[in-house]
Design a protein around this motif. Structure first.
Motif, PDB file in Angstrom:
ATOM      1  N   LEU A   1       0.832  -1.200   0.000  1.00 55.65           N
ATOM      2  CA  LEU A   1       0.000   0.000   0.000  1.00 55.65           C
ATOM      3  C   LEU A   1       0.868   1.252   0.000  1.00 55.65           C
ATOM      4  N   ASP A   2       0.373   2.292  -0.609  1.00 58.32           N
ATOM      5  CA  ASP A   2       1.039   3.583  -0.525  1.00 58.32           C
ATOM      6  C   ASP A   2       0.998   4.050   0.925  1.00 58.32           C
ATOM      7  N   PRO A   3       2.129   4.563   1.482  1.00 56.65           N
ATOM      8  CA  PRO A   3       2.151   4.990   2.887  1.00 56.65           C
ATOM      9  C   PRO A   3       1.131   6.068   3.234  1.00 56.65           C
ATOM     10  N   ILE A   4       0.820   6.947   2.309  1.00 58.17           N
ATOM     11  CA  ILE A   4      -0.217   7.939   2.575  1.00 58.17           C
ATOM     12  C   ILE A   4      -1.586   7.281   2.584  1.00 58.17           C
ATOM     13  N   GLU A   5      -1.781   6.316   1.703  1.00 57.42           N
ATOM     14  CA  GLU A   5      -3.085   5.645   1.613  1.00 57.42           C
ATOM     15  C   GLU A   5      -3.413   4.873   2.891  1.00 57.42           C
ATOM     16  N   ILE A   6      -2.434   4.194   3.483  1.00 59.52           N
ATOM     17  CA  ILE A   6      -2.734   3.442   4.709  1.00 59.52           C
ATOM     18  C   ILE A   6      -3.127   4.383   5.832  1.00 59.52           C
ATOM     19  N   ARG A   7      -2.597   5.581   5.808  1.00 59.66           N
ATOM     20  CA  ARG A   7      -2.966   6.570   6.824  1.00 59.66           C
ATOM     21  C   ARG A   7      -4.373   7.102   6.575  1.00 59.66           C
ATOM     22  N   ARG A   8      -4.709   7.296   5.325  1.00 56.21           N
ATOM     23  CA  ARG A   8      -6.073   7.744   5.017  1.00 56.21           C
ATOM     24  C   ARG A   8      -7.096   6.689   5.451  1.00 56.21           C
ATOM     25  N   ARG A   9      -6.810   5.452   5.179  1.00 52.48           N
ATOM     26  CA  ARG A   9      -7.775   4.389   5.459  1.00 52.48           C
ATOM     27  C   ARG A   9      -8.051   4.222   6.954  1.00 52.48           C
ATOM     28  N   ASN A  10      -7.123   4.672   7.777  1.00 52.12           N
ATOM     29  CA  ASN A  10      -7.290   4.491   9.220  1.00 52.12           C
ATOM     30  C   ASN A  10      -7.643   5.788   9.945  1.00 52.12           C
ATOM     31  N   PHE A  11      -8.048   6.791   9.212  1.00 51.06           N
ATOM     32  CA  PHE A  11      -8.422   8.091   9.785  1.00 51.06           C
ATOM     33  C   PHE A  11      -9.469   7.917  10.884  1.00 51.06           C
ATOM     34  N   VAL A  12      -9.207   8.524  12.040  1.00 51.54           N
ATOM     35  CA  VAL A  12     -10.097   8.339  13.191  1.00 51.54           C
ATOM     36  C   VAL A  12     -11.396   9.128  13.059  1.00 51.54           C
ATOM     37  N   GLY A  13     -11.393  10.184  12.232  1.00 52.34           N
ATOM     38  CA  GLY A  13     -12.598  10.986  12.048  1.00 52.34           C
ATOM     39  C   GLY A  13     -12.633  12.198  12.959  1.00 52.34           C
ATOM     40  N   GLU A  14     -13.727  12.933  12.898  1.00 46.10           N
ATOM     41  CA  GLU A  14     -13.908  14.095  13.764  1.00 46.10           C
ATOM     42  C   GLU A  14     -15.200  13.938  14.555  1.00 46.10           C
ATOM     43  N   HIS A  15     -15.271  14.704  15.640  1.00 46.22           N
ATOM     44  CA  HIS A  15     -16.414  14.622  16.557  1.00 46.22           C
ATOM     45  C   HIS A  15     -16.693  13.165  16.921  1.00 46.22           C
ATOM     46  N   THR A  16     -15.654  12.548  17.439  1.00 42.85           N
ATOM     47  CA  THR A  16     -15.706  11.139  17.790  1.00 42.85           C
ATOM     48  C   THR A  16     -14.899  10.914  19.067  1.00 42.85           C
ATOM     49  N   THR A  17     -14.765   9.676  19.469  1.00 48.02           N
ATOM     50  CA  THR A  17     -14.023   9.323  20.672  1.00 48.02           C
ATOM     51  C   THR A  17     -13.033   8.214  20.350  1.00 48.02           C
ATOM     52  N   THR A  18     -11.820   8.333  20.829  1.00 49.71           N
ATOM     53  CA  THR A  18     -10.802   7.317  20.573  1.00 49.71           C
ATOM     54  C   THR A  18     -11.042   6.099  21.454  1.00 49.71           C
ATOM     55  N   VAL A  19     -10.295   5.039  21.183  1.00 48.78           N
ATOM     56  CA  VAL A  19     -10.468   3.792  21.920  1.00 48.78           C
ATOM     57  C   VAL A  19     -10.185   3.965  23.410  1.00 48.78           C
ATOM     58  N   ASN A  20      -9.342   4.934  23.774  1.00 47.06           N
ATOM     59  CA  ASN A  20      -9.045   5.170  25.195  1.00 47.06           C
ATOM     60  C   ASN A  20      -9.827   6.339  25.783  1.00 47.06           C
ATOM     61  N   GLY A  21     -10.907   6.747  25.116  1.00 46.26           N
ATOM     62  CA  GLY A  21     -11.836   7.700  25.704  1.00 46.26           C
ATOM     63  C   GLY A  21     -11.506   9.160  25.513  1.00 46.26           C
ATOM     64  N   GLN A  22     -10.640   9.487  24.559  1.00 48.94           N
ATOM     65  CA  GLN A  22     -10.332  10.890  24.290  1.00 48.94           C
ATOM     66  C   GLN A  22     -11.323  11.442  23.268  1.00 48.94           C
ATOM     67  N   ARG A  23     -11.858  12.616  23.593  1.00 44.19           N
ATOM     68  CA  ARG A  23     -12.854  13.237  22.722  1.00 44.19           C
ATOM     69  C   ARG A  23     -12.174  14.046  21.623  1.00 44.19           C
ATOM     70  N   ILE A  24     -12.415  13.655  20.388  1.00 46.89           N
ATOM     71  CA  ILE A  24     -11.898  14.396  19.240  1.00 46.89           C
ATOM     72  C   ILE A  24     -13.001  15.333  18.750  1.00 46.89           C
ATOM     73  N   THR A  25     -12.673  16.595  18.607  1.00 51.39           N
ATOM     74  CA  THR A  25     -13.638  17.550  18.042  1.00 51.39           C
ATOM     75  C   THR A  25     -13.285  17.780  16.573  1.00 51.39           C
ATOM     76  N   SER A  26     -12.745  18.923  16.220  1.00 54.85           N
ATOM     77  CA  SER A  26     -12.377  19.167  14.820  1.00 54.85           C
ATOM     78  C   SER A  26     -11.142  18.346  14.467  1.00 54.85           C
ATOM     79  N   ASN A  27     -11.040  17.972  13.190  1.00 55.90           N
ATOM     80  CA  ASN A  27      -9.928  17.132  12.772  1.00 55.90           C
ATOM     81  C   ASN A  27      -9.633  17.387  11.305  1.00 55.90           C
TER      82      ASN A  27
END
Length: 784
Positions: free
Chosen positions: A390-416
């Motif tokens: 895979l292209d190194p940039i592409e693997i990063r795009r595919r795993n984008f956590v998103g915005e206005h969400t919560t990470t697996v360890n409970g951190q609140r993501i707002t803008s991204n």
């Protein structure tokens, strides 16, 4: 663009007049002309000069100290030792393990043992030579792996954990199951070396003890409030009898975010002699007091599906903390907690252990605690991409956590804005046509990161505001803004000026900022964790809007119109519906003072409750996160092993850029430091615990000749929590530089460098290993 408040709503005055445009720093002219006053510029009548006696041993008990010969030297006014300052302190209240001067033992070469106050520095230095100290040598721990297994003699006695400073083990989801079912797994080890801050200005402090028993300390610190608290504790003085002032600061980068020995020593010596006392560290002493980047040994195991989606991450981190705790408790958490963006981790486990060693104490350096894990993981992401084709940039795009969400360890993501960052560096570097296609010896590498915009957890538990602002309005049309925030060169005082001028419709020269004086300014917790612009900015808006309400109400009553029709801009008050109604702001001040009494306002900011519902869940939780992507271009000389970084494209999501010129400067400065750590810097000791090169001649940092071209690409994803939507820009842009360079080296010559720094010797060894595996005699001139 329309101005918006921190809740995302349109602000009442429409377009920005000052915010979002390049502006001069509030202290720029003073620094450029030499008028700015730094700590070492302070000279008080009758001032004495102090120097510190330091341990020549890495680990030893102090049997006796005899200072009689030093006291007999003409010009010497006082000598103090550990018995004069027996109370322990630490910036983290749960780990107070330092003394201003060693009491019973020394724990690293350079540990302070005694301090002398004399009429001048030469006399003080001569007095140091006459102090006789008898030591009982102890075994010195210089390898963190030994500290894990051997506890006798302990570096700090009485700890049930032995030489372990802190261990954190947290698991989110079924990691082992996720890895067992992954299509691809990469497991590898990485090493991050120790580095230090190398700020232009050494540590310096001046103390004066007045006739009415008030202690004033001027210090080159970035945490005025915490120094004030620590002085009260160690000197056993009422806090209201202490004043701490930060003069102009010549750089810090985290290196001045602890209370230091010299602040306590000058204070005690001033109290003892009745005269002002100054202590200025030499450059060598700065290297010994250190508090720089923790060396880490990192092992990561990461699983992914065939389409490149992450399934599980298992991390084990061993942290060399040096001789004292400093911010180490937080570091141990940050080493795991801050990795869970900008990519989505379905499952995650980290086992992070910090140990004591007999080396200079480590602490926070720009990007505290998370630069090292980010290096390891971003290299591992590229290793996964290689396995999956895979292209190194592409693997990063595919795993984008998103915005206005919560990470697996409970951190609140707002803008991204991470995807926009990837787009920017991909386009600017011409990645699609150049990655993997450049001539042998040249390559491109990418990496991403996430970082906090302030921590929601104050260093000591309390429910009071984390930042406060006080405004004083003068009848001349001047507004004085008092902030406890520490400007360490990043321009946070300037941000206060911009916001006050924007909110109240003033010209910049109608706003003056008074900062970092505990007698004059409201409490602010200091310049760390990229919190100042975010938190002080919000507090400033809060104060300004309270004041603006009074100004507008008074003027609306005077004009007999609806307050919504009033706009304050460019030093004028305007009626949006009647052009004949306009007044200079100074006259509005007069109308408001007539109506409401003496004018002024206060404002504050505190974070919302954040973090996961588990022990340590608040550490690393932030009201907003910034996001960054870098592409680095390198050339590798396979004959000499020298790596040269040619250019770094830096895309950083800072929310709104309050001053694009300052933001770009922070982005470029961060990337510069990352390049330096990757290719040159190394804070290390020899087998006796002696620093290998405590000078700027021996500690290598890039000159203008070594510095790559730096392209700052600002990405704005307006954050609902930040002042006008802004987020941090001072630390996050450092993280990706180092792994991007490693990944670029792989693209250039096919070697995967996982152990920092990337010296010519390591490059040549890796090339030789690659040749041995391929069976080819040389790689020079090899075609792709």
């Amino acid at each position: 663009m329309a101005a918006r408040d921190r809740h995302g709503k349109d602000a009442p005055w429409g377009e920005f007049a000052i915010v979002g445009k390049p502006q001069r720093k509030v202290d720029g002219l003073a620094k450029a002309t030499g008028a700015a006053i730094y700590a070492d510029d302070i000279a008080l009548p009758g001032m004495l000069h102090a120097k510190t006696l330091r341990s020549p041993h890495a680990h030893a008990r102090i049997v006796s100290i005899d200072a009689s010969k030093a006291l007999a030297l003409p010009g010497v006014h006082a000598v103090i030792t550990g018995k004069d300052l027996p109370v322990k302190y630490g910036v983290i209240p749960w780990t107070p393990d330092e003394n201003a001067l060693a009491v019973d033992k020394v724990r690293f070469i350079g540990d302070p043992v005694a301090a002398v106050a004399a009429v001048d520095e030469d006399t003080a230095n001569e007095a140091l030579k006459r102090i006789q100290v008898e030591y009982e040598l102890l075994h010195a721990y210089l390898d963190p792996r030994e500290s894990l297994t051997r506890h006798d003699p302990a570096i700090h006695e009485g700890r049930k954990e032995g030489n372990v400073s802190k261990n954190v083990l947290l698991e989110f989801g079924a990691v082992d199951q996720a890895l067992a079912t992954s299509d691809v797994i990469v497991e590898d080890e990485y090493t991050f070396h120790g580095t230090t801050h190398a700020a232009i200005e050494p540590h310096c402090a001046v103390a004066q003890y007045s006739a009415d028993c008030v202690l004033t300390v001027w210090s080159a610190t970035q945490i005025t409030h915490y120094v004030h608290r620590a002085l009260a504790r160690v000197l056993e003085l009422p806090p209201h009898k202490i004043r701490v002032v930060q003069p102009c600061l010549g750089g810090a980068f985290g290196g001045k975010s602890d209370p230091f020995s010299l602040e306590f020593c000058v204070a005690k010596l001033a109290m003892k002699t009745g005269r002002p006392v100054k202590m200025l560290y030499t450059r060598e002493e700065v290297f010994y007091c250190h508090r720089g980047r923790h060396p880490m040994q990192l092992r990561y195991r990461t699983g992914a599906s065939q389409d490149g989606k992450l399934q599980g991450v298992d991390a084990r981190v061993l942290i060399d903390g040096g001789s004292y705790s400093s911010f180490g408790l937080v570091t141990t958490y940050y080493a795991g907690q801050l990795l869970t963006g900008p990519y989505a981790f379905p499952t995650y486990r980290f086992d992070s252990t910090r140990v004591f060693t007999n080396k200079p104490p480590c602490g926070p350096k720009r990007g505290h605690g998370s630069v090292q894990p980010r290096f390891a993981f971003e290299v591992q992401l590229d290793q996964l991409a290689e396995k999956l084709a895979l292209d190194p940039i592409e693997i990063r795009r595919r795993n984008f956590v998103g915005e206005h969400t919560t990470t697996v360890n409970g951190q609140r993501i707002t803008s991204n804005g991470f995807l926009a960052c990837l787009d920017q560096v991909e386009r600017a570097s011409d990645w699609k046509t150049r990655h993997g296609k450049l001539p042998f010896g040249r390559g491109l590498g990418v990496a991403g990161s996430m970082y906090i915009s302030g921590t929601n957890y104050p260093v000591y538990p309390n429910q009071m505001p984390q930042a406060g602002i006080q405004l004083k309005v003068d009848r001349s049309g001047l507004v004085l803004a008092f902030t406890g925030g520490n400007d360490i060169g990043q321009g946070s005082n300037s941000v206060v000026q911009y916001i006050v001028a924007e909110e109240l419709g003033l010209a910049l020269d109608q706003v003056r900022v008074v900062a970092a004086d505990t007698d004059l300014c409201p409490v602010d917790l200091g310049a760390y964790s990229s919190r100042v612009t975010f938190m002080v900015g919000n507090a400033t808006i809060d104060a300004c809007r309270k004041l603006r309400t009074e100004l507008v109400e008074a003027l609306a009553a005077h004009w007999k119109i609806d307050a919504k029709r009033v706009r304050l801009i460019h030093g004028e008050a305007l009626d949006l519906e009647d052009s004949t109604h306009h007044l200079p702001i100074v006259e509005v001040f007069h109308l408001a003072e007539e109506r409401f009494d003496t004018l002024g306002a206060t404002g504050s900011y505190n974070t919302p409750e954040l973090g996961g519902p588990y022990r340590g869940g608040t550490i690393g939780a932030s009201p907003a996160y910034s996001f960054t992507a870098h592409v680095a271009e390198v050339t590798v000389d396979v004959e000499t092993g020298r790596v040269r970084c040619e250019k770094v494209w830096i895309a950083h999501d800072c929310g709104r850029a309050l001053n694009p010129m300052l933001v770009a400067g922070q982005m470029e400065g961060s990337a510069y430091m990352g390049v330096a750590e990757a290719l040159m810097e190394e804070h290390t000791v020899n087998r006796f615990g002696l620093h290998r090169g405590p000078s700027l001649l021996d500690y290598r940092i890039p000159t203008s000749v070594d510095t790559p071209e730096l392209a700052a690409l600002i990405v704005e994803s307006l954050d609902p929590e930040g002042p006008y939507g802004s987020k941090e820009a001072g630390e996050g842009p450092l993280h990706p530089s180092i792994p991007a360079i490693s990944n670029a080296i792989f693209d250039a010559v096919g070697i995967r460098l996982k152990h920092l720094p990337f010296t010519p010797g390591k490059v040549l060894a890796a090339l030789a290993e690659l040749r041995a595996h391929s069976g080819e005699p040389t790689l020079a001139g090899e075609a792709r």
